[in-house]
Design an enzyme around this catalytic site. Structure first.
Site, PDB file in Angstrom:
ATOM      1  N   GLU A 105     -26.748 -19.755  -1.800  1.00  0.00           N
ATOM      2  CA  GLU A 105     -25.436 -19.332  -1.288  1.00  0.00           C
ATOM      3  C   GLU A 105     -24.321 -20.237  -1.831  1.00  0.00           C
ATOM      4  O   GLU A 105     -23.223 -19.767  -2.120  1.00  0.00           O
ATOM      5  CB  GLU A 105     -25.454 -19.317   0.242  1.00  0.00           C
ATOM      6  CG  GLU A 105     -26.346 -18.183   0.770  1.00  0.00           C
ATOM      7  CD  GLU A 105     -26.563 -18.250   2.272  1.00  0.00           C
ATOM      8  OE1 GLU A 105     -27.050 -19.296   2.744  1.00  0.00           O
ATOM      9  OE2 GLU A 105     -26.244 -17.278   2.965  1.00  0.00           O
ATOM     10  N   GLU A 125     -34.775 -17.214   4.179  1.00  0.00           N
ATOM     11  CA  GLU A 125     -34.472 -17.405   5.598  1.00  0.00           C
ATOM     12  C   GLU A 125     -35.353 -16.568   6.516  1.00  0.00           C
ATOM     13  O   GLU A 125     -35.661 -16.987   7.629  1.00  0.00           O
ATOM     14  CB  GLU A 125     -32.997 -17.095   5.883  1.00  0.00           C
ATOM     15  CG  GLU A 125     -32.025 -18.155   5.383  1.00  0.00           C
ATOM     16  CD  GLU A 125     -31.646 -17.998   3.922  1.00  0.00           C
ATOM     17  OE1 GLU A 125     -32.298 -17.206   3.189  1.00  0.00           O
ATOM     18  OE2 GLU A 125     -30.674 -18.646   3.497  1.00  0.00           O
TER      19      GLU A 125
HETATM   20  N1  CAA Z   1     -34.705 -28.871   4.913  1.00  0.00           N
HETATM   21  C1  CAA Z   1     -35.292 -30.028   5.288  1.00  0.00           C
HETATM   22  N2  CAA Z   1     -36.420 -30.489   4.711  1.00  0.00           N
HETATM   23  C2  CAA Z   1     -36.961 -29.758   3.718  1.00  0.00           C
HETATM   24  C3  CAA Z   1     -36.396 -28.552   3.290  1.00  0.00           C
HETATM   25  C4  CAA Z   1     -35.204 -28.110   3.924  1.00  0.00           C
HETATM   26  N3  CAA Z   1     -34.584 -26.973   3.572  1.00  0.00           N
HETATM   27  N4  CAA Z   1     -37.153 -28.053   2.303  1.00  0.00           N
HETATM   28  C5  CAA Z   1     -38.152 -28.922   2.115  1.00  0.00           C
HETATM   29  N5  CAA Z   1     -38.048 -29.952   2.963  1.00  0.00           N
HETATM   30  C6  CAA Z   1     -38.914 -31.125   3.052  1.00  0.00           C
HETATM   31  C7  CAA Z   1     -40.332 -30.756   3.449  1.00  0.00           C
HETATM   32  O1  CAA Z   1     -40.460 -30.699   4.861  1.00  0.00           O
HETATM   33  C8  CAA Z   1     -41.121 -31.884   2.843  1.00  0.00           C
HETATM   34  O2  CAA Z   1     -40.998 -32.997   3.694  1.00  0.00           O
HETATM   35  P1  CAA Z   1     -42.197 -34.052   3.833  1.00  0.00           P
HETATM   36  O3  CAA Z   1     -42.409 -34.574   2.460  1.00  0.00           O
HETATM   37  O4  CAA Z   1     -41.644 -35.033   4.810  1.00  0.00           O
HETATM   38  O5  CAA Z   1     -43.354 -33.261   4.374  1.00  0.00           O
HETATM   39  C9  CAA Z   1     -40.365 -32.196   1.576  1.00  0.00           C
HETATM   40  O6  CAA Z   1     -39.055 -31.650   1.745  1.00  0.00           O
HETATM   41  C10 CAA Z   1     -40.972 -31.583   0.319  1.00  0.00           C
HETATM   42  O7  CAA Z   1     -41.214 -30.219   0.556  1.00  0.00           O
HETATM   43  P2  CAA Z   1     -42.597 -29.534   0.152  1.00  0.00           P
HETATM   44  O8  CAA Z   1     -43.737 -30.415   0.530  1.00  0.00           O
HETATM   45  O9  CAA Z   1     -42.567 -28.167   0.703  1.00  0.00           O
HETATM   46  O10 CAA Z   1     -42.483 -29.528  -1.440  1.00  0.00           O
HETATM   47  P3  CAA Z   1     -42.798 -28.356  -2.450  1.00  0.00           P
HETATM   48  O11 CAA Z   1     -42.445 -28.862  -3.781  1.00  0.00           O
HETATM   49  O12 CAA Z   1     -44.147 -27.799  -2.190  1.00  0.00           O
HETATM   50  O13 CAA Z   1     -41.762 -27.172  -2.078  1.00  0.00           O
HETATM   51  C11 CAA Z   1     -39.658 -26.154  -1.585  1.00  0.00           C
HETATM   52  C12 CAA Z   1     -40.390 -27.369  -2.184  1.00  0.00           C
HETATM   53  C13 CAA Z   1     -39.923 -24.907  -2.452  1.00  0.00           C
HETATM   54  C14 CAA Z   1     -38.185 -26.467  -1.571  1.00  0.00           C
HETATM   55  C15 CAA Z   1     -40.190 -25.880  -0.154  1.00  0.00           C
HETATM   56  O14 CAA Z   1     -40.128 -27.071   0.588  1.00  0.00           O
HETATM   57  C16 CAA Z   1     -39.422 -24.847   0.606  1.00  0.00           C
HETATM   58  O15 CAA Z   1     -39.675 -23.668   0.467  1.00  0.00           O
HETATM   59  N6  CAA Z   1     -38.472 -25.296   1.464  1.00  0.00           N
HETATM   60  C17 CAA Z   1     -37.780 -24.425   2.367  1.00  0.00           C
HETATM   61  C18 CAA Z   1     -36.687 -23.696   1.679  1.00  0.00           C
HETATM   62  C19 CAA Z   1     -35.938 -22.847   2.670  1.00  0.00           C
HETATM   63  O16 CAA Z   1     -36.501 -22.167   3.516  1.00  0.00           O
HETATM   64  N7  CAA Z   1     -34.613 -22.865   2.536  1.00  0.00           N
HETATM   65  C20 CAA Z   1     -33.780 -22.083   3.348  1.00  0.00           C
HETATM   66  C21 CAA Z   1     -33.297 -22.902   4.468  1.00  0.00           C
HETATM   67  S1  CAA Z   1     -32.469 -21.900   5.656  1.00  0.00           S
HETATM   68  C22 CAA Z   1     -30.907 -21.755   5.081  1.00  0.00           C
HETATM   69  O17 CAA Z   1     -30.570 -22.196   4.034  1.00  0.00           O
HETATM   70  C23 CAA Z   1     -30.048 -21.017   6.080  1.00  0.00           C
HETATM   71  C24 CAA Z   1     -28.698 -20.711   5.606  1.00  0.00           C
HETATM   72  O18 CAA Z   1     -28.464 -19.680   5.001  1.00  0.00           O
HETATM   73  C25 CAA Z   1     -27.583 -21.554   6.015  1.00  0.00           C
END
Ligand code: CAA
Length: 697
Positions: A105, A125
């Site tokens: 976004e 999301e």
């Molecule tokens: N917020 C906070 N922490 C996050 C995060 C986020 N969005 N995304 C990842 N992390 C953290 C994980 O919890 C993890 O923490 P730990 O090492 O303490 O366990 C660390 O970052 C690394 O993440 P992964 O172990 O998952 O690493 P990966 O390389 O396998 O994957 C990733 C990376 C693809 C970014 C995956 O973490 C992921 O899919 N994250 C979520 C993404 C997501 O859902 N984003 C949307 C958020 S909602 C939003 O944005 C709403 C809006 O419109 C305002």
């Protein structure tokens, strides 16, 4: 300025580099830093363009999920994005790694987007029980059209740079360093005389049948509501101006933020990551594993071998005869053909795996050099002991010896070897190359580095690994046995398998327990019942035999075409088997039971209460270390609906005191089955939740 954003100048371009490891989540400090950075650039003499680029692994992984459920903090993401979009300077996003959720976004709020070929974008999301809440539902379709935007939002899937470029989300793809690329692109835009180009100002694409799309999405989402609300949010952009559309999106976002589904899914997100991280194994190095052996090439052994081969390991598969070995090779080849078809491997990898990585052998003496062995032979203690005797004889010192048993005592198996510290359980779920769950069963004498090796192997195989202690059925099958027994009791008392399946599928389970039994094979449950009866049932336990009669007639479920259901029309076209209800009625009559009716609500309540109660015993006894371990086992191995977070998260949400009262009330008529778990009683007495135990670690 926030220390999360580094501000620098490159000629007439201001560069805002984001430094919020590990994945540049858009925390309050990052949002503030971006806002300050844009403001500073606008006041910085000579600056004509702004470049936003992420340091490290990603552009932005989205909103900071740890901030969800807490009071929102300024600057709010939608306001920040509007501010970026309204800048008189040209704002460029240079994307690499992932740009997810709020991260994409932010990019959509920039005027131009460039990405490296390996970049991936998405709006995940819905996987958190939400919709995009920072303008994604108001901007994306202006670039891609409604259908493609809905596909991205309602599936939450990530798409590659090439596809994103084709859809109009990314303007340019260029290989190289994201910062250098972004600067070169911004320079070129300035030379070309490009102007700011707000996506919010682009015309709306053709509208669609909103009600139809809403209903269709709801039907596809199996009880999860957020995907369908993406439709309503996009629809809002057609009903008023951009600012009103944003308000409508924000309202849906905040309404969903309050739901139990959001709580369940965020619990699942963090638990999925925490489950393989055991405090007791911190700093314990696993043993290296590059070459494994699998003993037994039946469905399970072949599936485990396939999973290991797909992860790049060498595999010796041991069978008893060349013919059995050939059959195992064919099973593995079939699995690999599926992986090739789905693009998981290419032709060359397929050939290498079959021609050199996999070796079928018939002699234990060939296993002297393997790093780890997984035994997947018939579930019989004597057979397993014989296998482990051979492994103890031939395997090199330090080799890890694992059993894939579903319920047998690993301590007893380990005791037959001269090296019990090297022995553990690795309980896969069939088909093992598809199912995500692995129970790592740590026996009394399993060495910490051997347990760590189990987890490392699980990770290499792409599994969700949960630690379990030794007991009959470990975490998952032990809890399954209890809730399945509860279902059988309800059948004796008047419910039908079909009503129970329908009620639980409406609750969100992928399949009801009787459809699952048909899929797994009714012979499995039959063998367990026979074993338990042979061991001697408690005189207070209620027993059911109607399912034995199906098995005695050769009906084992899907594999024989008939079980609780008749599959003459195919696996997906199940219809109740007309022989089943008469068998049940006969058993009720024999036991002198007058059947009563059950509401669907009571079925779910009893079934879930039995599951939670057994799960609380599993945690209380230390078989599972934490409630979240149980939740992840049920989610990844037993079709529990992700949007409910897991049985213990569900229990926290509905209230532990109410569940305990129900269990006590059910105990009035069956005090043996409904013995309240001491841990549940203690949590209610102290006003705590299962999640409090997760936080204690
Ligand atoms: N917020 C906070 N922490 C996050 C995060 C986020 N969005 N995304 C990842 N992390 C953290 C994980 O919890 C993890 O923490 P730990 O090492 O303490 O366990 C660390 O970052 C690394 O993440 P992964 O172990 O998952 O690493 P990966 O390389 O396998 O994957 C990733 C990376 C693809 C970014 C995956 O973490 C992921 O899919 N994250 C979520 C993404 C997501 O859902 N984003 C949307 C958020 S909602 C939003 O944005 C709403 C809006 O419109 C305002």
């Amino acid at each position: 300025m926030s220390d999360k954003i580094a501000y620098s100048r490159h000629g007439d371009i201001a560069v805002l580099s984001v430094q919020n490891p590990p994945v540049n989540a858009l925390s309050q400090a990052v949002r503030q830093g971006l806002l300050d950075g844009v403001t500073r650039a606008e006041g910085d003499t000579g600056v004509r363009a702004v470049l936003i680029v992420g340091e490290g692994r990603a552009f932005f992984a989205g909103a900071d999920i740890t901030e969800f459920g807490k009071p929102p903090m300024e600057p709010y993401l939608p306001d920040l994005i509007n501010r970026i979009e309204a800048s008189p300077l040209i704002v460029v996003a240079s994307m690499h790694g992932v740009s997810l959720g709020g991260g994409l976004e932010v990019a959509l709020g920039c005027h131009y987007r460039i990405a490296v070929p390996s970049a991936r974008v998405g709006l995940p999301e819905v996987h958190l029980g939400l919709i995009p809440g920072a303008g994604g539902t108001q901007r994306l379709h202006r670039l891609t059209g409604v259908e493609a935007a809905l596909d991205v939002m309602t599936t939450g899937r990530q798409i590659g740079a090439a596809k994103a470029h084709e859809l109009g989300i990314i303007d340019e793809i260029r290989d190289g360093d994201p910062r250098d690329n972004g600067i070169a692109y911004a320079e070129q835009l300035l030379v070309d005389g490009a102007a700011p180009r707000p996506v919010s100002g682009l015309p709306l694409p053709a509208a669609i049948d909103w009600d139809g799309a809403f209903e269709a999405t709801l039907a596809r989402s199996k009880g999860q509501i957020s995907p369908a609300w993406c439709v309503r949010a996009i629809q809002a952009s057609y009903e008023n101006d951009f600012a009103e559309g944003l308000k409508a999106e924000r309202k849906i976002f905040f309404d969903l933020m309050q739901t139990d589904q959001r709580k369940g899914m965020i619990h699942a997100f963090f638990s999925e990551r925490a489950v393989g991280n055991l405090p007791e194994l911190k700093g314990v190095a696993p043993r290296p594993v590059a070459h494994i052996a699998v003993i037994g090439g039946g469905t399970m052994g072949a599936g485990i071998a396939t999973a290991a081969l797909l992860a790049g390991l060498r595999v010796h598969l041991l069978e008893m005869s060349p013919e059995a070995g050939e059959a195992a090779r064919e099973r593995i080849a079939g699995n690999l053909a599926g992986a090739l078809k789905r693009g998981k491997i290419n032709d060359e990898q397929h050939a290498t795996i079959l021609n050199s990585a996999l070796q079928i052998v018939t002699s234990y003496d060939t296993l002297a050099e393997v790093d780890l062995v997984i035994e997947a032979v018939f579930e019989d203690m004597e057979v397993k002991k014989a296998v482990f005797g051979e492994l103890d004889r031939v395997c090199k010192p330090g080799a890890v010896l694992a059993s894939n048993t579903s319920y047998l005592d690993i301590n007893e198996i380990a005791a037959t070897t001269s090296r019990p510290g090297d022995v553990l359980g690795l309980h896969f779920f069939s088909p093992a190359h598809v199912m995500k769950l692995l129970e790592v069963v740590v026996a009394d004498k399993t060495a910490p580095e051997v347990a760590a090796t189990g987890f490392a192997l699980g990770k290499a195989l792409g599994k969700i690994s949960a630690r379990a202690g030794v007991c009959d059925g470990f975490i998952g099958n032990r809890i399954l046995s209890t809730y399945r027994t509860c279902a059988d009791h309800m059948i004796l008392d008047g419910a039908s398998p079909y009503q129970i399946d329908t009620a639980l599928e409406a609750f969100g389970f992928a399949m009801g327990p009787f459809a699952v039994a048909d899929l797994a094979g009714l012979d499995i449950g039959w063998a367990v019942r026979k074993r338990k009866r042979a061991e001697g049932l408690d005189s207070r336990a209620r027993d059911t035999t109607y399912a034995d009669k199906l098995c005695e007639d050769g009906h084992f479920g899907q594999k024989t075409g008939k079980g609780y259901y008749d599959y003459a029309g195919g696996a997906r076209a199940r219809v109740p088997n007309p022989d089943v209800l008469p068998l049940i009625e006969a058993e009720r009559a024999a036991q002198g039971i007058t059947p009563r009716t059950f509401t669907d609500e009571e079925i779910v309540r009893r079934y879930m209460a039995s599951m939670v109660n057994e799960a609380a015993k599993v945690v209380g006894e230390g078989i599972a270390r934490r409630p979240l371990d149980v939740d992840m086992v049920l989610l990844f191995g037993y079709g529990f609906p992700r949007y409910r977070g897991g049985p213990l998260k569900w229990a926290d949400i509905v209230g532990l005191d109410g569940l305990l009262s129900d269990i006590k009330a059910y105990a009035d008529t069956d005090p043996y089955f409904w013995q309240p778990a001491p841990l549940l009683t203690e949590l209610v007495a102290t006003g705590r939740t299962f999640d409090d135990l997760n936080k204690e670690g």
